[in-house]
Write a protein that holds these residues in place. Structure first.
Motif, PDB file in Angstrom:
ATOM      1  N   THR A  25      62.040  39.119  48.316  1.00 18.63           N
ATOM      2  CA  THR A  25      61.003  39.841  49.051  1.00 18.63           C
ATOM      3  C   THR A  25      60.672  39.172  50.380  1.00 18.63           C
ATOM      4  N   PHE A  26      60.623  37.852  50.384  1.00 16.97           N
ATOM      5  CA  PHE A  26      60.234  37.092  51.576  1.00 16.97           C
ATOM      6  C   PHE A  26      61.381  36.183  52.002  1.00 16.97           C
ATOM      7  N   LYS A  27      61.576  36.016  53.297  1.00 15.13           N
ATOM      8  CA  LYS A  27      62.678  35.188  53.800  1.00 15.13           C
ATOM      9  C   LYS A  27      62.377  33.701  53.721  1.00 15.13           C
ATOM     10  N   THR A  28      61.091  33.350  53.762  1.00 13.11           N
ATOM     11  CA  THR A  28      60.698  31.944  53.733  1.00 13.11           C
ATOM     12  C   THR A  28      59.570  31.735  52.732  1.00 13.11           C
ATOM     13  N   ALA A  29      59.321  30.459  52.450  1.00 11.53           N
ATOM     14  CA  ALA A  29      58.218  30.103  51.558  1.00 11.53           C
ATOM     15  C   ALA A  29      57.702  28.725  51.939  1.00 11.53           C
ATOM     16  N   LYS A  30      56.470  28.490  51.624  1.00  8.96           N
ATOM     17  CA  LYS A  30      55.859  27.173  51.777  1.00  8.96           C
ATOM     18  C   LYS A  30      55.640  26.609  50.377  1.00  8.96           C
ATOM     19  N   MET A  31      55.354  25.328  50.326  1.00  6.30           N
ATOM     20  CA  MET A  31      55.142  24.680  49.033  1.00  6.30           C
ATOM     21  C   MET A  31      54.025  25.370  48.254  1.00  6.30           C
ATOM     22  N   LYS A  32      52.978  25.809  48.943  1.00  2.00           N
ATOM     23  CA  LYS A  32      51.866  26.473  48.257  1.00  2.00           C
ATOM     24  C   LYS A  32      52.330  27.747  47.550  1.00  2.00           C
ATOM     25  N   ASP A  33      53.348  28.427  48.114  1.00  2.00           N
ATOM     26  CA  ASP A  33      53.886  29.626  47.467  1.00  2.00           C
ATOM     27  C   ASP A  33      54.573  29.263  46.152  1.00  2.00           C
ATOM     28  N   PHE A  34      55.381  28.196  46.185  1.00  2.00           N
ATOM     29  CA  PHE A  34      56.062  27.765  44.963  1.00  2.00           C
ATOM     30  C   PHE A  34      55.063  27.322  43.899  1.00  2.00           C
ATOM     31  N   VAL A  35      54.040  26.603  44.327  1.00  2.00           N
ATOM     32  CA  VAL A  35      53.004  26.145  43.388  1.00  2.00           C
ATOM     33  C   VAL A  35      52.312  27.351  42.761  1.00  2.00           C
ATOM     34  N   SER A  36      52.008  28.350  43.560  1.00  2.00           N
ATOM     35  CA  SER A  36      51.360  29.562  43.062  1.00  2.00           C
ATOM     36  C   SER A  36      52.248  30.307  42.066  1.00  2.00           C
ATOM     37  N   ILE A  37      53.524  30.416  42.383  1.00  2.00           N
ATOM     38  CA  ILE A  37      54.468  31.130  41.521  1.00  2.00           C
ATOM     39  C   ILE A  37      54.630  30.437  40.173  1.00  2.00           C
ATOM     40  N   LEU A  38      54.653  29.108  40.180  1.00  2.00           N
ATOM     41  CA  LEU A  38      54.983  28.336  38.980  1.00  2.00           C
ATOM     42  C   LEU A  38      53.784  27.645  38.343  1.00  2.00           C
ATOM     43  N   ASP A  39      52.567  27.948  38.798  1.00  2.00           N
ATOM     44  CA  ASP A  39      51.398  27.178  38.366  1.00  2.00           C
ATOM     45  C   ASP A  39      51.108  27.194  36.880  1.00  2.00           C
ATOM     46  N   SER A  40      51.486  28.219  36.177  1.00  2.00           N
ATOM     47  CA  SER A  40      51.206  28.224  34.732  1.00  2.00           C
ATOM     48  C   SER A  40      52.267  27.471  33.936  1.00  2.00           C
ATOM     49  N   HIS A  41      53.328  27.039  34.622  1.00  2.00           N
ATOM     50  CA  HIS A  41      54.424  26.367  33.925  1.00  2.00           C
ATOM     51  C   HIS A  41      54.648  24.928  34.375  1.00  2.00           C
ATOM     52  N   MET A  42      54.196  24.583  35.574  1.00  2.00           N
ATOM     53  CA  MET A  42      54.463  23.257  36.127  1.00  2.00           C
ATOM     54  C   MET A  42      53.285  22.768  36.956  1.00  2.00           C
ATOM     55  N   SER A  43      53.154  21.457  37.009  1.00  2.00           N
ATOM     56  CA  SER A  43      52.150  20.866  37.891  1.00  2.00           C
ATOM     57  C   SER A  43      52.681  20.883  39.323  1.00  2.00           C
ATOM     58  N   ARG A  44      51.803  20.653  40.277  1.00  2.00           N
ATOM     59  CA  ARG A  44      52.205  20.622  41.689  1.00  2.00           C
ATOM     60  C   ARG A  44      53.278  19.555  41.917  1.00  2.00           C
ATOM     61  N   LYS A  45      53.114  18.399  41.295  1.00  2.00           N
ATOM     62  CA  LYS A  45      54.085  17.316  41.448  1.00  2.00           C
ATOM     63  C   LYS A  45      55.454  17.730  40.895  1.00  2.00           C
ATOM     64  N   GLN A  46      55.463  18.399  39.751  1.00  2.00           N
ATOM     65  CA  GLN A  46      56.721  18.870  39.179  1.00  2.00           C
ATOM     66  C   GLN A  46      57.390  19.904  40.086  1.00  2.00           C
ATOM     67  N   VAL A  47      56.588  20.796  40.666  1.00  2.00           N
ATOM     68  CA  VAL A  47      57.122  21.805  41.584  1.00  2.00           C
ATOM     69  C   VAL A  47      57.748  21.113  42.792  1.00  2.00           C
ATOM     70  N   ARG A  48      57.050  20.141  43.354  1.00  2.00           N
ATOM     71  CA  ARG A  48      57.581  19.407  44.503  1.00  2.00           C
ATOM     72  C   ARG A  48      58.912  18.748  44.160  1.00  2.00           C
ATOM     73  N   ASN A  49      58.976  18.131  42.990  1.00  2.00           N
ATOM     74  CA  ASN A  49      60.224  17.474  42.575  1.00  2.00           C
ATOM     75  C   ASN A  49      61.371  18.475  42.450  1.00  2.00           C
ATOM     76  N   ILE A  50      61.082  19.641  41.887  1.00  2.00           N
ATOM     77  CA  ILE A  50      62.107  20.685  41.725  1.00  2.00           C
ATOM     78  C   ILE A  50      62.565  21.185  43.098  1.00  2.00           C
ATOM     79  N   ILE A  51      61.631  21.432  43.991  1.00  2.00           N
ATOM     80  CA  ILE A  51      61.987  21.930  45.326  1.00  2.00           C
ATOM     81  C   ILE A  51      62.791  20.870  46.078  1.00  2.00           C
ATOM     82  N   ASP A  52      62.388  19.612  45.975  1.00  2.00           N
ATOM     83  CA  ASP A  52      63.157  18.530  46.605  1.00  2.00           C
ATOM     84  C   ASP A  52      64.575  18.477  46.042  1.00  2.00           C
TER      85      ASP A  52
END
Length: 85
Positions: A25-52
């Protein structure tokens, strides 16, 4: 059981399809978007690690620094996906 599965921590394999769906749907994303998408399954730190990890593996491209960092699907990943299909 459903509630447990919903809150269980995900790994990279489980997170990737959800993240890629965002890019349908979107061409780009920021970290806050990933955190929002995955918030019920992962902590912010876990999301950052996955994105890295996805950046390191060449799945995502990263531009900018700090809060201005923007992510997109890497050209190499797109090419490899097209070859595979």
């Amino acid at each position: 059981e459903g509630e447990y599965s919903k809150r269980e921590n995900w790994n990279a394999t489980q997170a990737l399809p959800v993240i890629m769906a965002h890019f349908n749907t979107f061409k780009t994303a920021k970290m806050k978007d990933f955190v929002s998408i995955l918030d019920s399954h992962m902590s912010r730190k876990q999301v950052r690690n996955i994105i890295d990890l996805f950046v390191e593996k060449g799945i995502l491209s990263k531009e900018g620094t700090g809060s201005g960092t923007v992510y997109s699907v890497s050209e190499d990943y797109i090419k490899n996906s097209q070859i595979m299909s």
